[in-house]
Motif scaffolding. Structure first.
Motif, mmCIF file in Angstrom:
data_model
loop_
_atom_site.group_PDB
_atom_site.id
_atom_site.type_symbol
_atom_site.label_atom_id
_atom_site.label_comp_id
_atom_site.label_asym_id
_atom_site.label_seq_id
_atom_site.Cartn_x
_atom_site.Cartn_y
_atom_site.Cartn_z
ATOM 1 N N ARG A 40 0.718 -1.343 0.064
ATOM 2 C CA ARG A 40 -0.032 -0.129 -0.057
ATOM 3 C C ARG A 40 0.891 1.355 0.072
ATOM 4 O O ARG A 40 1.898 1.554 0.497
ATOM 5 N N ALA A 41 0.515 2.257 -0.831
ATOM 6 C CA ALA A 41 1.069 3.320 -0.937
ATOM 7 C C ALA A 41 1.352 4.015 0.489
ATOM 8 O O ALA A 41 2.539 4.743 0.817
ATOM 9 N N ASP A 42 0.286 3.853 1.442
ATOM 10 C CA ASP A 42 0.392 4.608 2.696
ATOM 11 C C ASP A 42 1.148 3.800 3.925
ATOM 12 O O ASP A 42 1.085 4.050 5.130
ATOM 13 N N SER A 43 1.782 2.762 3.282
ATOM 14 C CA SER A 43 2.152 1.621 4.324
ATOM 15 C C SER A 43 3.538 2.039 4.948
ATOM 16 O O SER A 43 3.913 1.550 6.063
ATOM 17 N N GLY A 44 4.169 3.232 4.478
ATOM 18 C CA GLY A 44 5.616 3.395 4.937
ATOM 19 C C GLY A 44 6.561 2.209 4.575
ATOM 20 O O GLY A 44 7.746 2.465 4.922
ATOM 21 N N ILE A 45 6.376 1.402 3.803
ATOM 22 C CA ILE A 45 7.333 0.430 3.214
ATOM 23 C C ILE A 45 7.854 0.894 1.924
ATOM 24 O O ILE A 45 6.889 0.932 0.824
ATOM 25 N N ALA A 46 9.015 0.872 1.729
ATOM 26 C CA ALA A 46 9.507 1.692 0.459
ATOM 27 C C ALA A 46 10.790 0.729 -0.240
ATOM 28 O O ALA A 46 11.090 1.109 -1.428
ATOM 29 N N SER A 47 10.971 -0.401 0.407
ATOM 30 C CA SER A 47 11.942 -1.149 -0.074
ATOM 31 C C SER A 47 11.786 -2.476 0.318
ATOM 32 O O SER A 47 10.996 -2.955 1.452
ATOM 33 N N LEU A 48 12.366 -3.585 -0.399
ATOM 34 C CA LEU A 48 12.474 -4.940 0.236
ATOM 35 C C LEU A 48 12.921 -5.216 1.633
ATOM 36 O O LEU A 48 12.530 -6.002 2.522
ATOM 37 N N GLU A 49 13.913 -4.171 2.036
ATOM 38 C CA GLU A 49 14.652 -4.168 3.279
ATOM 39 C C GLU A 49 13.592 -3.840 4.399
ATOM 40 O O GLU A 49 13.615 -4.506 5.661
ATOM 41 N N ASP A 50 12.486 -3.224 4.030
ATOM 42 C CA ASP A 50 11.440 -2.661 5.005
ATOM 43 C C ASP A 50 10.311 -3.686 5.174
ATOM 44 O O ASP A 50 9.719 -3.694 5.982
ATOM 45 N N MET A 51 10.628 -4.910 4.468
ATOM 46 C CA MET A 51 9.690 -5.941 4.387
ATOM 47 C C MET A 51 10.091 -7.021 5.468
ATOM 48 O O MET A 51 9.552 -7.905 5.925
ATOM 49 N N ALA A 52 11.301 -6.802 6.088
ATOM 50 C CA ALA A 52 11.620 -7.768 7.315
ATOM 51 C C ALA A 52 10.697 -7.699 8.397
ATOM 52 O O ALA A 52 10.243 -6.622 8.633
ATOM 53 N N GLY A 53 10.088 -8.715 8.775
ATOM 54 C CA GLY A 53 9.268 -8.939 9.728
ATOM 55 C C GLY A 53 7.706 -8.368 9.445
ATOM 56 O O GLY A 53 6.748 -8.504 10.158
ATOM 57 N N ARG A 54 7.497 -8.174 8.083
ATOM 58 C CA ARG A 54 6.266 -8.047 7.481
ATOM 59 C C ARG A 54 5.734 -9.359 6.648
ATOM 60 O O ARG A 54 6.447 -10.314 6.569
ATOM 61 N N SER A 55 4.207 -9.167 6.548
ATOM 62 C CA SER A 55 3.476 -10.391 6.089
ATOM 63 C C SER A 55 3.658 -10.203 4.394
ATOM 64 O O SER A 55 3.475 -9.145 3.824
ATOM 65 N N LEU A 56 3.688 -11.330 3.790
ATOM 66 C CA LEU A 56 3.654 -11.208 2.251
ATOM 67 C C LEU A 56 2.471 -12.274 1.562
ATOM 68 O O LEU A 56 2.627 -13.561 2.226
ATOM 69 N N ALA A 57 1.909 -12.077 0.717
ATOM 70 C CA ALA A 57 0.780 -12.558 0.064
ATOM 71 C C ALA A 57 1.309 -13.233 -1.245
ATOM 72 O O ALA A 57 1.656 -12.226 -2.182
ATOM 73 N N PHE A 58 1.651 -14.489 -1.536
ATOM 74 C CA PHE A 58 1.784 -14.792 -2.912
ATOM 75 C C PHE A 58 0.521 -15.175 -3.526
ATOM 76 O O PHE A 58 -0.638 -14.855 -2.911
ATOM 77 N N ALA A 59 0.462 -15.359 -4.719
ATOM 78 C CA ALA A 59 -0.751 -15.277 -5.532
ATOM 79 C C ALA A 59 -1.282 -16.802 -5.581
ATOM 80 O O ALA A 59 -2.595 -16.908 -5.121
ATOM 81 N N ASP A 60 -0.672 -17.627 -6.071
ATOM 82 C CA ASP A 60 -1.101 -19.019 -6.227
ATOM 83 C C ASP A 60 0.151 -19.944 -6.132
ATOM 84 O O ASP A 60 1.009 -19.756 -6.874
ATOM 85 N N GLY A 73 3.757 -15.223 -9.345
ATOM 86 C CA GLY A 73 2.852 -15.211 -8.013
ATOM 87 C C GLY A 73 3.317 -16.113 -6.970
ATOM 88 O O GLY A 73 3.076 -16.032 -5.731
ATOM 89 N N TYR A 74 4.347 -16.904 -7.285
ATOM 90 C CA TYR A 74 5.104 -17.642 -6.446
ATOM 91 C C TYR A 74 6.256 -18.164 -6.749
ATOM 92 O O TYR A 74 7.455 -17.719 -6.166
ATOM 93 N N LEU A 75 6.454 -18.898 -8.018
ATOM 94 C CA LEU A 75 7.592 -19.576 -8.463
ATOM 95 C C LEU A 75 8.837 -18.772 -8.576
ATOM 96 O O LEU A 75 9.871 -18.817 -7.748
ATOM 97 N N VAL A 76 8.944 -17.950 -9.094
ATOM 98 C CA VAL A 76 10.053 -16.921 -9.524
ATOM 99 C C VAL A 76 10.372 -16.050 -8.135
ATOM 100 O O VAL A 76 11.487 -15.905 -7.765
ATOM 101 N N PRO A 77 9.263 -15.325 -7.649
ATOM 102 C CA PRO A 77 9.807 -14.700 -6.411
ATOM 103 C C PRO A 77 10.304 -15.571 -5.303
ATOM 104 O O PRO A 77 11.403 -14.964 -4.601
ATOM 105 N N GLN A 78 9.751 -16.731 -5.122
ATOM 106 C CA GLN A 78 10.352 -17.650 -3.943
ATOM 107 C C GLN A 78 11.748 -17.847 -4.589
ATOM 108 O O GLN A 78 12.680 -17.821 -3.561
ATOM 109 N N ALA A 79 11.920 -18.233 -5.569
ATOM 110 C CA ALA A 79 13.266 -18.499 -6.071
ATOM 111 C C ALA A 79 14.403 -17.520 -5.881
ATOM 112 O O ALA A 79 15.361 -17.670 -5.653
ATOM 113 N N GLU A 80 13.641 -16.083 -6.720
ATOM 114 C CA GLU A 80 14.980 -14.954 -6.606
ATOM 115 C C GLU A 80 15.058 -14.487 -5.309
ATOM 116 O O GLU A 80 16.122 -14.051 -5.044
ATOM 117 N N LEU A 81 14.057 -14.362 -4.557
ATOM 118 C CA LEU A 81 14.325 -13.886 -3.151
ATOM 119 C C LEU A 81 15.329 -14.810 -2.268
ATOM 120 O O LEU A 81 16.302 -14.345 -1.400
#
Length: 307
Positions: free
Chosen positions: A129-149, A155-163
């Protein structure tokens, strides 16, 4: 309209060819209806509306009913193709890979869409969300993430592998991960505050503020479900091979030829239909075979073996 004239001529030609083979067994007895699987990821009404032109055109050309089957998730279409209960579908590359690894003879890839710059790949992006205060992947530490399917490439395979390759342990880096039930549903879940971020697919071409030229965000904007000012993109993958249009391997050759000819000229004959069925702008369909997807097949094989 020129397309309808062309369509009528093609239909007459198909009828004439069938008439000359009247003494032989009609291929339509082998394929009395064309069953088209529609991947989950957006609501049924939108999927059916977007593919209504495909249904109408192929019915006219093939001379048989065309039934659209919107599945609740990717697995529904995959299993339908594997069980010979579906004849045609537009898949993501990971879904195709999942089918191939179970049965290499189940489906044949015909085409992928070319993006508006002529490329045949797209990207996974992570959004918040634009108003979340999250501006980078580093800011996602300790936050929740929704994969698609679980069967989605972007929505899952590539993000999971690249991260993972970036050194992120997904199970510990994020406070929680889950599946949104599809690309559209995951965006809605993030907008509603159920997750801090999600991943989805975009063409990577065009203006991000408009949802790019093609992809889930573009479709949601077109359907009045999203204002891009409400989202911020904080991560992008490397390029992913576009997913294929496939047909069941046992489909009659006459039907396959009609489908191939139709898709090959769809952008030229009916740009609005092409836009609807491919979720945005592009330069038409590009013929492919299995070799185009071998990197994704290997990625999915490795993911399966690591479980």
């Amino acid at each position: 309209m020129m397309f309808k004239t062309t369509l009528a001529a093609l239909a007459l030609g198909a009828t004439a060819l069938t008439s000359t083979a009247a003494l032989a067994q009609d291929w339509r007895s082998e394929l009395p209806v064309l069953r088209v699987g529609l991947l989950g990821g957006e609501n049924d009404a939108d999927r059916l509306r977007d593919n209504a032109c495909l249904e109408e055109d192929l019915e006219a050309l093939l001379g048989i009913p065309v039934d659209l089957f919107p599945a609740p998730d990717y697995a529904g279409v995959m299993q339908g193709l594997l069980a010979d209960q579906l004849d045609y579908a537009q898949l993501g590359a990971s879904a195709y890979a999942g089918i191939y690894l179970q049965d290499p003879e189940a489906v044949e890839p015909l085409f992928v869409s070319a993006e508006s710059d002529g490329s045949t790949g797209y990207f996974a992006v992570m959004y918040t969300r634009a108003d979340s205060g999250i501006a980078s992947l580093e800011d996602m530490a300790g936050r929740s993430l929704a994969f698609a399917d679980p069967n989605s490439t972007s929505g899952y395979l590539v993000p999971q592998a690249e991260l993972t390759r970036q050194g992120i342990d997904i199970g510990s880096y994020f406070s929680e991960t889950g599946f949104g039930g599809g690309h559209e549903q995951a965006v809605v879940a993030v907008l509603n505050g159920q997750y801090d971020a999600g991943v989805t697919w975009v063409s990577g071409v065009g203006d991000p503020a408009e949802g790019y030229t093609r992809g889930n965000l573009r479709s949601m904007i077109d359907n009045g479900l999203l204002n891009m000012a409400d989202l911020r993109i904080i991560w992008q993958s490397s390029q992913i091979p576009n997913g294929p249009i496939v047909v069941r391997q046992g489909i009659p050759e006459e039907a396959r030829t009609i489908i191939v000819d139709y898709l090959d000229s769809l952008l030229q004959d009916d740009p609005a239909c092409y836009y609807a069925v491919t979720a945005g702008e592009g330069q038409g369909f590009v013929a492919v075979d299995h070799s185009f997807f071998e990197p994704v097949v290997e990625m999915r094989r490795m993911q399966t073996e690591s479980r």
